[in-house]
Enzyme design. Structure first.
Site, PDB file in Angstrom:
ATOM      1  N   ASP A 277      43.809  41.833  58.059  1.00  0.00           N
ATOM      2  CA  ASP A 277      42.862  41.485  57.005  1.00  0.00           C
ATOM      3  C   ASP A 277      42.796  42.623  55.986  1.00  0.00           C
ATOM      4  O   ASP A 277      42.736  43.806  56.352  1.00  0.00           O
ATOM      5  CB  ASP A 277      41.474  41.238  57.602  1.00  0.00           C
ATOM      6  CG  ASP A 277      40.523  40.622  56.588  1.00  0.00           C
ATOM      7  OD1 ASP A 277      40.619  39.408  56.359  1.00  0.00           O
ATOM      8  OD2 ASP A 277      39.692  41.370  56.028  1.00  0.00           O
TER       9      ASP A 277
ATOM     10  N   ASN B  39      38.540  41.933  44.212  1.00  0.00           N
ATOM     11  CA  ASN B  39      38.587  40.761  43.334  1.00  0.00           C
ATOM     12  C   ASN B  39      37.488  40.804  42.283  1.00  0.00           C
ATOM     13  O   ASN B  39      37.718  40.551  41.093  1.00  0.00           O
ATOM     14  CB  ASN B  39      38.425  39.493  44.183  1.00  0.00           C
ATOM     15  CG  ASN B  39      39.597  38.553  44.049  1.00  0.00           C
ATOM     16  OD1 ASN B  39      40.495  38.771  43.234  1.00  0.00           O
ATOM     17  ND2 ASN B  39      39.597  37.504  44.828  1.00  0.00           N
TER      18      ASN B  39
ATOM     19  N   HIS C 265      40.552  38.029  39.297  1.00  0.00           N
ATOM     20  CA  HIS C 265      41.363  37.238  40.230  1.00  0.00           C
ATOM     21  C   HIS C 265      42.864  37.453  40.039  1.00  0.00           C
ATOM     22  O   HIS C 265      43.625  37.364  41.014  1.00  0.00           O
ATOM     23  CB  HIS C 265      41.006  35.759  40.097  1.00  0.00           C
ATOM     24  CG  HIS C 265      39.638  35.435  40.605  1.00  0.00           C
ATOM     25  ND1 HIS C 265      39.326  35.455  41.948  1.00  0.00           N
ATOM     26  CD2 HIS C 265      38.485  35.106  39.953  1.00  0.00           C
ATOM     27  CE1 HIS C 265      38.050  35.148  42.103  1.00  0.00           C
ATOM     28  NE2 HIS C 265      37.512  34.938  40.914  1.00  0.00           N
TER      29      HIS C 265
ATOM     30  N   ASP D 163      45.281  38.433  43.012  1.00  0.00           N
ATOM     31  CA  ASP D 163      46.532  37.752  43.385  1.00  0.00           C
ATOM     32  C   ASP D 163      47.682  38.749  43.499  1.00  0.00           C
ATOM     33  O   ASP D 163      48.492  38.674  44.431  1.00  0.00           O
ATOM     34  CB  ASP D 163      46.875  36.688  42.335  1.00  0.00           C
ATOM     35  CG  ASP D 163      45.982  35.457  42.427  1.00  0.00           C
ATOM     36  OD1 ASP D 163      45.229  35.342  43.412  1.00  0.00           O
ATOM     37  OD2 ASP D 163      46.041  34.606  41.517  1.00  0.00           O
TER      38      ASP D 163
ATOM     39  N   GLU E 205      42.579  36.356  52.397  1.00  0.00           N
ATOM     40  CA  GLU E 205      43.197  37.684  52.439  1.00  0.00           C
ATOM     41  C   GLU E 205      43.640  38.063  53.850  1.00  0.00           C
ATOM     42  O   GLU E 205      43.898  39.230  54.138  1.00  0.00           O
ATOM     43  CB  GLU E 205      42.228  38.742  51.900  1.00  0.00           C
ATOM     44  CG  GLU E 205      41.014  38.995  52.756  1.00  0.00           C
ATOM     45  CD  GLU E 205      39.826  38.088  52.422  1.00  0.00           C
ATOM     46  OE1 GLU E 205      38.680  38.494  52.699  1.00  0.00           O
ATOM     47  OE2 GLU E 205      40.048  36.985  51.886  1.00  0.00           O
TER      48      GLU E 205
END
Length: 308
Positions: A176, A184, A189, A193, A220
């Site tokens: 994780d 984020n 965003h 990404d 994630e």
């Protein structure tokens, strides 16, 4: 040469103990694919596992392991999906039926006829490449390019059954990205990404053994299936993986703990499968170990005993 977008050129493996047959077939097919040759059945099996060819032209009559035996061995491999075409001098209906029952998609007969050989091989080469392309679309995550959750669910069950038969240890790593929501929220965003793409790339580069499967488990969170891996080996891998992200040094400007880079928390578990256990327990144990890593301050790897 035959090519598909993102797939590259096709690969053909010729398994034949006759150098002359290898040369003739190579000359006939060199303009449609990358050609490799094996001199006997045992070498053919090893090369097929290493190359993952689209088409295998497999001689029936060979000393040692014959073509039918090679076909049976390859068909037992979990990830095998090459199209096998038998090469034979036999033209009887009996041999044709046996070839198809053994799992061949077609066969070509000796003496070779150029137009027939090229047409049949080209057709199966293109079909196999198209199937690979479609499977990639279905089984890969659109953002990161690694395998998706759907493929993970299929492969963990498949690997569980394979390790049950072999009585070998199967391990799983759940990974994780630490404080990803803050990353984020602070950078947007698009940056998020890009971060996930970089994480996936680092995981893929760090998974170096054949059979290790990197997947995006969700959001994630990522997972890596680790075949024939003991608990001690899994924990060492997890610790080493944390070091790889330290070397990656991807900046994280919004962490509340003051660590300036993106790190990951990892949970691992391993077991030798039995008829009384199931793959879901392995997933649950690795997931529980992941939460322990989070509670211990993140940026670390924790091993969870199977069944805890």
């Amino acid at each position: 040469m035959l090519e598909l977008p993102g797939q590259g050129k096709g690969v053909i493996l010729i398994v034949d103990d006759s150098k002359m047959n290898q040369q003739i077939l190579s000359a006939m097919l060199k303009d449609i694919a990358e050609i490799h040759c094996a001199d006997h059945g045992e070498e053919g099996v090893m090369m097929a596992q290493a190359l993952h060819p689209n088409v295998i032209l497999l001689d029936v009559e060979m000393p040692g392991m014959n073509g039918y035996e090679v076909c049976r061995v390859l068909k037992q491999k979990p990830s095998f999906d090459s199209a096998i075409m038998f090469v034979t001098s036999h033209t009887s209906e009996e041999h044709e039926i046996r070839a198809l029952k053994e799992g061949a998609v077609d066969f070509i007969t000796k003496p070779f006829k150029y137009e027939i050989v090229k047409a049949r091989v080209s057709a199966h080469l293109m079909l196999n490449m198209q199937n690979h392309f479609l499977r990639n679309l279905v089984n890969h995550d659109g953002l990161t390019g690694v395998f998706n959750r759907r493929h993970f669910d299929e492969m963990i069950e498949q690997e569980w059954r394979r390790h049950l038969r072999a009585q070998a240890s199967l391990a799983l790593a759940m990974i994780d990205v630490d404080f990803f929501k803050l990353y984020n929220d602070s950078l947007g965003h698009q940056a998020g990404d890009d971060c996930l793409k970089a994480v996936a790339k680092c995981l893929s580069k760090s998974s170096r053994r054949p059979g290790e499967i990197v997947t995006r488990y969700g959001g994630e969170e990522f997972a890596i299936i680790l075949p024939t891996t003991t608990g001690d080996e899994a924990l060492k891998f997890g610790q080493w993986l944390c070091e790889q992200f330290a070397q990656l040094a991807l900046p994280h400007p919004a962490r509340p703990d003051g660590v300036p880079i993106v790190t990951v928390s990892i949970g691992l578990s391993a077991t030798v499968p039995s008829l009384l256990t199931q793959a879901q327990t392995l997933i649950r144990c690795a997931d529980h170990a992941l939460y322990q890593s989070k509670e211990m301050g993140r940026n670390c790897a924790t091993f969870g005993l199977f069944g805890d």
